[in-house]
Enzyme design. Structure first.
Site, mmCIF file in Angstrom:
data_model
loop_
_atom_site.group_PDB
_atom_site.id
_atom_site.type_symbol
_atom_site.label_atom_id
_atom_site.label_comp_id
_atom_site.label_asym_id
_atom_site.label_seq_id
_atom_site.Cartn_x
_atom_site.Cartn_y
_atom_site.Cartn_z
ATOM 1 N N HIS A 221 14.408 -14.967 11.340
ATOM 2 C CA HIS A 221 13.993 -14.929 12.750
ATOM 3 C C HIS A 221 12.496 -15.081 12.955
ATOM 4 C CE1 HIS A 221 17.839 -12.655 14.254
ATOM 5 N NE2 HIS A 221 18.115 -13.697 13.487
ATOM 6 N N CYS B 6 0.883 -1.168 0.000
ATOM 7 C CA CYS B 6 0.000 0.000 0.000
ATOM 8 C C CYS B 6 0.916 1.211 0.000
ATOM 9 C CB CYS B 6 -1.015 -0.027 1.146
ATOM 10 S SG CYS B 6 -0.382 0.215 2.814
HETATM 11 C C1 RB5 Z 1 -4.049 5.289 0.609
HETATM 12 O O1 RB5 Z 1 -4.147 6.643 0.332
HETATM 13 C C2 RB5 Z 1 -3.115 5.052 1.781
HETATM 14 O O2 RB5 Z 1 -3.705 5.502 2.968
HETATM 15 C C3 RB5 Z 1 -2.784 3.591 1.880
HETATM 16 O O3 RB5 Z 1 -2.186 3.171 0.702
HETATM 17 C C4 RB5 Z 1 -1.823 3.194 2.980
HETATM 18 O O4 RB5 Z 1 -0.694 4.003 2.995
HETATM 19 C C5 RB5 Z 1 -2.427 3.013 4.308
HETATM 20 O O5 RB5 Z 1 -1.772 2.615 5.283
#
Ligand code: RB5
Length: 143
Positions: free
Chosen positions: A100, A67
């Site tokens: 680990h 993400c």
């Molecule tokens: C998306 O904008 C962002 O919040 C997500 O990709 C991530 O970084 C969340 O932890």
């Protein structure tokens, strides 16, 4: 049998995921790409959930999640007892989470690290074994 690697990302990790999928396929691995499949805004817990289900059902043994920061999708993934997801920023973290912690999922923050770092860390993650020994009982205590 060729190992299958599951991979999933939200929109923040979509572009890096596309590059890593190509790398994995070029390396001869089977890839289970669970989305997202565009840069449209989505919710990262849905993709952590999809990857956790794939590992639980044996559709893949290990996974990659992305993400923007790597944080949200790590939190979501680690709510599943069979997942040990490690948010990694370099090759050292990738090595240690295997040696680990026997991590079965590596997580990258696509807005925080570059593609070359992610590529190198992913190679290390996939090629490093759990050390066992003193780490065995600690990992068992994770539940
Ligand atoms: C998306 O904008 C962002 O919040 C997500 O990709 C991530 O970084 C969340 O932890």
């Amino acid at each position: 049998m060729t190992e299958t690697i599951a991979i999933a990302a939200d929109h923040g990790g979509f572009e890096m995921k596309s590059l890593l999928v190509k790398d994995l396929e070029a390396a001869g691995l089977k890839v289970l790409d669970l989305g997202t499949h565009s840069a449209d805004s989505v919710d990262y817990p849905d993709f952590a959930q999809a990857l956790a289900a794939a590992l639980k059902e044996g559709r893949a043994a290990r996974g990659v999640l992305l993400c923007g920061s790597g944080i949200g999708i790590s939190i979501a993934a680690n709510r599943h007892r069979h997942i040990r997801a490690a948010l990694v920023h370099d090759e050292t973290g990738a090595r240690l989470c295997r040696q680990h912690n026997d991590a079965n999922v590596v997580v990258f923050g696509a807005r925080l690290i570059g593609i070359e770092v992610a590529r190198a860390a992913l190679k290390v993650f996939l090629s490093t074994s759990f050390e066992g020994g003193r780490h065995e009982k600690r990992v068992a205590k994770l539940g």
